[in-house]
Design a protein around this motif. Structure first.
Motif, mmCIF file in Angstrom:
data_model
loop_
_atom_site.group_PDB
_atom_site.id
_atom_site.type_symbol
_atom_site.label_atom_id
_atom_site.label_comp_id
_atom_site.label_asym_id
_atom_site.label_seq_id
_atom_site.Cartn_x
_atom_site.Cartn_y
_atom_site.Cartn_z
ATOM 1 N N SER A 198 0.822 -1.213 0.000
ATOM 2 C CA SER A 198 0.000 0.000 0.000
ATOM 3 C C SER A 198 0.854 1.261 0.000
ATOM 4 O O SER A 198 0.422 2.305 -0.482
ATOM 5 N N PHE A 199 2.097 1.162 0.530
ATOM 6 C CA PHE A 199 2.964 2.345 0.547
ATOM 7 C C PHE A 199 3.449 2.682 -0.862
ATOM 8 O O PHE A 199 3.643 3.847 -1.206
ATOM 9 N N MET A 200 3.635 1.640 -1.660
ATOM 10 C CA MET A 200 4.079 1.868 -3.032
ATOM 11 C C MET A 200 2.992 2.538 -3.856
ATOM 12 O O MET A 200 3.270 3.376 -4.719
ATOM 13 N N LEU A 201 1.741 2.226 -3.593
ATOM 14 C CA LEU A 201 0.620 2.731 -4.388
ATOM 15 C C LEU A 201 -0.219 3.737 -3.615
ATOM 16 O O LEU A 201 -1.418 3.856 -3.836
ATOM 17 N N SER A 202 0.396 4.451 -2.686
ATOM 18 C CA SER A 202 -0.348 5.438 -1.905
ATOM 19 C C SER A 202 0.030 6.839 -2.345
ATOM 20 O O SER A 202 1.016 7.038 -3.041
#
Length: 699
Positions: free
Chosen positions: A695-699
């Protein structure tokens, strides 16, 4: 003497008698110097005496019954005269002074007077006014309307009872007045109390909001909106930048005149000022030494101006600097566009890892485990069928997951996925491990369609030609980023893939289906799409949402209307529409031979003189006058390039489309739109965790 209709033989008036004409406003006042003789047949001395007593208001003289009878008779005659019902004539002798000062005497018959003349006694008028004044003084609390009513009553009864005074106020009426005043006072007190309570509540709410108010300033972005910024908040920054520009201009002139000393000073102070500014955009971003640098620069500029200033030379230098700056800006824009296109077609490393891991595991499976169940639903025309052509495993999974999640009957939905040979194993492995709940999935390889060859498909023949390869890969022999930026867009691999053109062959791919919904891999479904199969296309082949707004996205943007083939067949102002979510009637498609129309126009565009590369321009041509417009809330576009979309429209849309370069799985993505896509990614999936997709990569 005639007073209020009372008859008597002769009287010398102590007070004036007024004769008034109500129409002309004429008044004749006869004072005591004027003798008015009124003769009336049948009058006697007793009547004259009685009249005189009435005038002087000596009512106690009526002590005997005969006097009372005379009084009633006088009042009756008075009423008759007041209403102009006198049958006998009256001689009125008037003495007056004309304009020259001579005394004139004139006789007037009462019958000759018009009905508008009014008999009026000033004594009675004055008496009535005194009575009214006295009544008002006696009743100070009486309301205005009550006074008017009482005054009217006095005027009505003045001829009957001139001596009568106003009656005292009844105690009940006084009590009612007191109660009304008490109610007013009580209501006023209640309103004041409510107002004080509301003020207290507002103060408490303001205090609570102030406790959570963030007063910290982060960089150039503060708590205040931009329009509330001080108009002079960047005045020092602008001054220093202007000084640097002027210093460069004077340095150029100094160098041409071999003034090395002042030239070196200008260059040195320009560098210091540039270091003081750095990336500052507001005065608050400047360092403490910025003001000193500005003063030093101002001093050296003053010296340079005294020595080198020449209006013509300075104007020429500034013009050259402006042209040079514009050229630099254009070059930067071209580099930016080229790099954006490059980043858009570059797959991030974690997303490149995912198909590799899936492909490895797929070839470790047995042939039995590679089969997808529920193949009996693949050709059932009574079910809801979707077509998705993509080589992106993660993007395709989001499309399927979001559609199934909002479907009312997931078991009635069938997804037909077509990918290329390179990603076929990974795509199939993903849906073997993560099958959508209740729905049917079919994954096919586009290279398995043997009928799709260069002899049948014009675009495939063109893509394999040497000229097309040169156009794609060499871009007219340009090697620099700036020179080939215009063509770099069309060097995107998607234009070389038949997956992008397979949408024009739907009846050949799915010959037993009647309707199919085409979805791009960069969309997200937010509502149940089942009602789309009930939309009446009214004999059209394609159901799509129109994208034209005012003069934007019309045919003249996509097609070359300077070519007669285009200009003679299409309207340049025709409204465009978008691929991404399209309902196709395959029965009507076959009847109208849509694929044949597409082939004809592709053959005419072999030299790319009708439109550039892509699928939307030939789609607009092929489905011209064959497209039924759907309601806009079915399909909202622009999340891949427009950061100013209406948030409410996005949230109410059935499908949102990330068309453009800023795809939600790329670092280029617009941050505020990414959550609409990432919420359907299953980050707890083992394959995503192996490839570090979180989720950090796509946040």
């Amino acid at each position: 003497h005639m007073i209020n209709g009372i008859r008597h033989t002769e009287a010398t008036g102590r007070a004036p008698i007024s004769y008034a004409d109500t129409r002309s406003g004429l008044y004749i006042n006869v004072y005591k110097q004027v003798l008015v003789h009124v003769s009336l047949a049948g009058a006697d001395a007793f009547d004259s005496l009685t009249v005189q007593r009435e005038i002087n208001r000596k009512w106690p003289m009526f002590d005997c019954p005969q006097c009372l009878n005379k009084k009633e008779q006088v009042n009756t005659n008075s009423l008759l005269l007041g209403n102009h019902k006198v049958e006998k004539d009256i001689d009125i002798i008037v003495t007056y002074t004309d304009t020259s000062g001579a005394i004139k005497i004139r006789t007037v018959k009462s019958k000759d007077l018009s009905a508008s003349w009014v008999w009026k006694n000033p004594i009675d008028d004055n008496q009535s006014k005194e009575d009214v004044s006295k009544s008002l003084k006696d009743q100070p609390e009486t309301r205005f309307e009550d006074s008017n009513q009482h005054l009217y009553s006095e005027h009505a009864d003045i001829n009957e009872q001139p001596h009568k005074t106003s009656s005292p106020v009844h105690p009940a009426k006084l009590k009612r007045r007191a109660l009304r005043q008490e109610r007013r006072d009580r209501r006023t007190a209640e309103l004041i109390q409510v107002s004080q309570q509301m003020a207290t509540q507002m103060e408490e709410a303001a205090i609570e909001r102030a406790k959570t108010f963030d007063t910290s300033v982060k960089g150039r972005y503060g708590i205040w909106r931009k329009e509330y910024e001080s108009p002079n908040s960047d005045s020092m920054v602008k001054l220093m930048r202007d000084q640097i520009i002027m210093a460069k201009a004077y340095a150029s002139i100094a160098k041409a005149k071999n003034e090395t000393g002042i030239y070196d000073s200008l260059i040195k102070h320009s560098k210091r000022s540039q270091q003081a500014i750095e990336k500052a955009t507001f005065d608050s971003d400047l360092g403490p030494s910025a003001v000193d640098r500005a003063k030093e620069m101002g001093h050296i500029l003053s010296l340079a101006k005294d020595q080198f200033y020449d209006c013509i030379i300075m104007a020429r230098k500034l013009r050259v600097m402006l042209q040079s700056t514009e050229a630099n800006v254009d070059e930067v824009k071209k580099k930016s566009a080229s790099l954006t296109q490059l980043a858009a077609k570059t797959l991030p490393k974690p997303l490149h890892c995912l198909p590799l891991v899936l492909t490895t595991d797929y070839f470790l499976l047995s042939d039995k485990d590679k089969r997808i169940p529920d193949k009996q639903n693949l050709e059932d025309p009574s079910l809801y069928h979707y077509a998705i052509f993509s080589d992106n495993v993660l993007a395709t999974s989001v499309v399927v997951n979001s559609t199934v999640l909002h479907a009312k009957d997931p078991e009635k939905h069938v997804f037909h996925i077509v990918t290329d040979k390179l990603n076929f194993a990974a795509m199939k492995m993903w849906f073997l491990v993560n099958p959508p709940e209740g729905s049917t999935i079919e994954v096919q390889n586009v290279d398995d369609f043997t009928w799709l060859n260069a002899s049948y498909c014009p675009v495939l023949r063109q893509l394999e030609s040497s000229r097309m390869k040169e156009y794609y890969f060499k871009a007219h022999q340009t090697s620099s980023l700036t020179a080939g930026s215009d063509n770099l867009k069309y060097r995107n691999p998607k234009y070389l893939s038949m997956l992008n053109h397979l949408r024009f062959y739907l009846p050949e791919v799915y010959p037993k289906l009647d309707k199919i919904l085409f979805l791009d891999d960069d969309i997200v479904v937010q509502k149940d799409l089942t009602p789309l199969w009930s939309v009446d296309l009214q004999g059209m082949v394609n159901g799509a949402v129109e994208t034209c707004k005012e003069s934007f996205h019309r045919f003249d943007k996509y097609l070359n209307f300077s070519n007669p083939k285009i200009a003679d067949n299409f309207d340049p102002n025709a409204c465009g529409w978008a691929f991404g979510m399209n309902m196709f009637d395959l029965k009507e498609w076959k009847k109208r031979d849509i694929t044949g129309i597409y082939h004809g126009w592709q053959n005419m565009n072999e030299e790319r003189t009708l439109w550039k590369l892509g699928t939307l321009p030939p789609g607009l041509i092929t489905f011209y006058n064959l497209t039924h417009p759907l309601e806009r809330n079915w399909h909202v576009l622009g999340l891949g390039y427009d950061p100013a979309l209406n948030q409410t429209e996005i949230e109410n849309a059935a499908v949102v489309h990330y068309n453009g370069n800023y795809k939600p799985w790329l670092d280029l993505a617009i941050g505020k739109y990414r959550s609409y896509w990432s919420r359907y990614v299953k980050f707890d999936n083992p394959y995503l965790q192996i490839c570090n997709i979180n989720s950090f990569m796509l946040s």
